[in-house]
Design an enzyme around this catalytic site. Structure first.
Site, PDB file in Angstrom:
ATOM      1  CG  HIS A  79     -16.138  68.798  37.503  1.00 61.63           C
ATOM      2  ND1 HIS A  79     -14.905  69.239  37.077  1.00 61.63           N
ATOM      3  CD2 HIS A  79     -16.296  69.271  38.769  1.00 61.63           C
ATOM      4  CE1 HIS A  79     -14.343  69.948  38.047  1.00 61.63           C
ATOM      5  NE2 HIS A  79     -15.162  69.982  39.078  1.00 61.63           N
TER       6      HIS A  79
ATOM      7  NE  ARG B  96     -12.793  80.300  44.852  1.00 59.16           N
ATOM      8  CZ  ARG B  96     -13.293  79.230  44.238  1.00 59.16           C
ATOM      9  NH1 ARG B  96     -13.290  79.156  42.917  1.00 59.16           N
ATOM     10  NH2 ARG B  96     -13.804  78.244  44.947  1.00 59.16           N
TER      11      ARG B  96
ATOM     12  CG  ASP C  39     -12.011  79.375  36.911  1.00 55.71           C
ATOM     13  OD1 ASP C  39     -12.519  79.429  38.051  1.00 55.71           O
ATOM     14  OD2 ASP C  39     -11.306  78.422  36.542  1.00 55.71           O
TER      15      ASP C  39
ATOM     16  CB  SER D 182     -14.489  77.765  39.765  1.00 61.39           C
ATOM     17  OG  SER D 182     -13.319  77.180  39.285  1.00 61.39           O
TER      18      SER D 182
ATOM     19  CE  LYS E 219     -12.683  75.476  35.848  1.00 64.58           C
ATOM     20  NZ  LYS E 219     -11.674  75.104  36.853  1.00 64.58           N
TER      21      LYS E 219
END
Lengths: 430, 430
Positions: free
Chosen positions: B82, B168, B161, B183, B187
């Site tokens: 990520h 947000r 989320d 967040s 996930k």
């Protein structure tokens, strides 16, 4: 304008331009800016505050969102008094009629109980028939004819404030100096007044817990008053203990009537005269503070102030006869004594807890739809500095719903400290 | 629980209990806590942050709001990569298939373009037919059969989320370490992975502008990984200039294919190999960083990684033939050259502005409903430290909507500084 960018700008502690604030606020009133974006903005303002110019813009935009009264046709000095909120604070109910009897015009838009603090409107509405939901044309006429009216915020006055205030209440954004300033001053300016005296509360029962915070708020309010050509005086008074002998609903009306009869509790009357003196001096109806206080005492002792109160009650459809035999009205069905657990001197009172105990008794709302018990209240037998013996009654709480009495009593039992120190309570904070 | 009291608690910088956070968050997902109270809470979290225990609770509650994948039946190491978001960052598109060809299982839930940063999903969807909106049972099957799938967040994964992220985005509360952690990690944990490598970006094109902030985020993410039994490595890389030679949509897919053919830009491949090495070491498929890098280069040069990419594209209904003759696909109709206004050395690049210029060209969204121009992008001829002569091409921007070209060009003209200093760009930040 991208609303999220304006929120970020405030979040990043940058100054919002008047045009940016105007677009955001008018969008909010119209509904194009949703509650969630306003909620984020309010919290960003809570943390980063606002510059004086931003606060002036905020006030102006909130003011422009609704109508503005105009009393320039009156030949009287048009003024109002506002308190930032406390426990047992019934000063408006005494001072309003008193100043009207002195010849001032007092167009007073008052508030409801909020959190742990009492609300003038809720107290007034315990008078049978008394109407506070009055439109601006009737308000105008009442101020003209009677010299005073005490009403609730109408849809016509600062709709931006109504909408923002409701949102602040549920998003933890009440205790913000710029937002408090915007809310108070937009409404006061909308009243069309020339002069204003502010009772800024400080201490454990006030929204501003410290003298420094209170002074910051007071200075900001005074600066805004000046910006909008309103002569504004500020008096700082203590909320480290409740004001007067009673706090609650109908019991505070009774105590106000006592005050108007010249039998009010000393602390309450000192503050009433102090605030009143500021407006009498502004209005040129007295040449010194001492003369202004004497004038007020004379109006009380002559009965003129009480007559004005009865006239106001009648004009707002209240039943003045209730005061002839007030022992029967809103009598509390239940009571509980709070006794001293040991001998000594009362060191401290937790006025916040005392305010919450009134709510618990039924004298305030936990949610907007809650009904209020007009009989609910507390009588204070002793306050800070009093020497007491074990078993003495410190307080007595009362209401008409027994199930709520015990919880409130427990709160009150923990609301004072007894010790050995000789302590004094400073009523007017210098 | 009174929601406003929990908001005030966070506002006053107190720690929220897990039970309080759970009630607030599950209430929000169910709709009993409205957006405006969550917006105020998010802004309070932005200002006061959260303690590690609070962040762990946040992650756990967000995770529990939806389903969690389970790949324990696979005999492969299940992992993901990520990135915290940047400009020109196409590493996932190269690294995912590369690691799958090495024998790892990669269940990758990717994101869309956000603000000035590009989104893997938006890039992948420029491949004709490519589906990213895949449900969990198909996702499961694809990871099992192909070894990799790259999908968008489904309704089943972390609905808390999804709802919070959307809020947000419009309330200026993206750049908060605890909220970013919640967040990302909810996930990633929901993917059912054993290992994770994080590319935490730092610099003017990253959400974390400084190395210190990036390290704070990286440490928090790593700590959460550990709490949830996921082996987590962090690599810090620079976003002080765009990554690779291209930034945009289809042009980044082309550049990724170049990378899979062994012809990728040096910076992009260094980061790809560095991140890949961490997961190969975690998976015990290499015994040293050097061996892990060599293994990856071999998989590229043998064509295995590219074959895996084509297999993934086919499995997700994309047309692999587009890569046989890619010059025809998504050709940009308009272009503009950005030339050096003077001779010297490129000192700095404003990667944030470059990212916004891509949005301006049509390569990103200003609001959620905006359509994306897949042909939009920028080619970088020179980057930081390059010696250039007046008139040299620094960048070339291109799209298929001429009206958007000039605004973007103006932004790009101001996006770099030329000076005399010899400067170097640190790609991997130590």
């Amino acid at each position: 304008m991208i609303p999220a960018e304006l929120i970020k700008k405030k979040r990043n502690n940058q100054v919002l331009e008047e045009s940016e604030l105007r677009e955001f606020l008018t969008g909010y009133v119209k509904g194009t800016i949703p509650d969630y974006q306003m909620a984020a903005m309010l919290m960003a303002i809570y943390f980063n505050s606002m510059e004086p110019d931003e606060i002036d813009s905020l006030v102006a935009i909130m003011l422009e969102s609704g109508d503005r009264m105009n009393f320039s046709h009156l030949d009287r000095y048009v003024a109002d008094k506002h308190s930032t909120g406390g426990v047992g604070d019934k000063v408006s109910i005494i001072l309003g009629p008193l100043l009207a009897s002195a010849g001032l015009a007092i167009p007073m838009i008052s508030g409801r109980s909020l959190g742990h603090t009492g609300g003038t409107l809720d107290k007034l509405e315990t008078i049978p028939g008394f109407r506070t939901n009055i439109d601006l044309s009737e308000f105008n006429r009442l101020v003209h004819d009677v010299g005073i009216a005490m009403i609730s915020q109408t849809d016509e006055i600062c709709p931006a404030d109504r909408k923002m205030y409701a949102l602040r209440d549920v998003t933890g954004t009440i205790e913000s100096i710029p937002l408090i300033c915007g809310s108070i001053m937009s409404k006061k300016i909308a009243e069309g007044i020339q002069g204003l005296v502010l009772d800024v509360k400080t201490g454990n029962g006030a929204f501003m817990k410290t003298k420094e915070r209170a002074q910051k708020l007071g200075a900001a309010l005074q600066r805004i008053g000046k910006s909008f050509q309103i002569t504004t005086d500020v008096v700082y008074t203590s909320m480290d203990q409740p004001l007067g002998r009673y706090a609650g609903l109908w019991c505070e009306i009774q105590e106000s009537v006592d005050g108007l009869h010249g039998k009010g509790p000393e602390d309450t009357m000192i503050i009433t005269y102090e605030l009143g003196a500021r407006l009498l001096l502004q209005a040129n109806l007295a040449q010194s503070r001492e003369a202004a206080i004497t004038l007020q005492k004379d109006l009380i002792h002559s009965g003129a102030a009480y007559d004005k109160f009865l006239e106001m009650v009648g004009a707002q459809s209240g039943d003045p006869e209730v005061f002839d035999n007030n022992s029967e009205h809103h009598g509390a069905h239940f009571e509980q004594i709070i006794a001293a657990p040991l001998s000594g001197i009362i060191q401290k009172m937790d006025t916040y807890i005392i305010g919450l105990a009134i709510v618990e008794l039924g004298g305030g709302r936990k949610k907007a739809s809650d009904l209020i018990d007009p009989s609910a209240g507390i009588e204070f037998y002793h306050k800070i500095g009093a020497e007491i013996s074990k078993g003495d009654t410190i307080m007595r709480c009362f209401n008409s719903n027994e199930s709520k009495l015990e919880g409130a009593s427990r709160m009150l039992t923990s609301s004072f400290e007894i010790g050995d120190e000789v302590v004094e309570h400073e009523l007017i904070v210098q």
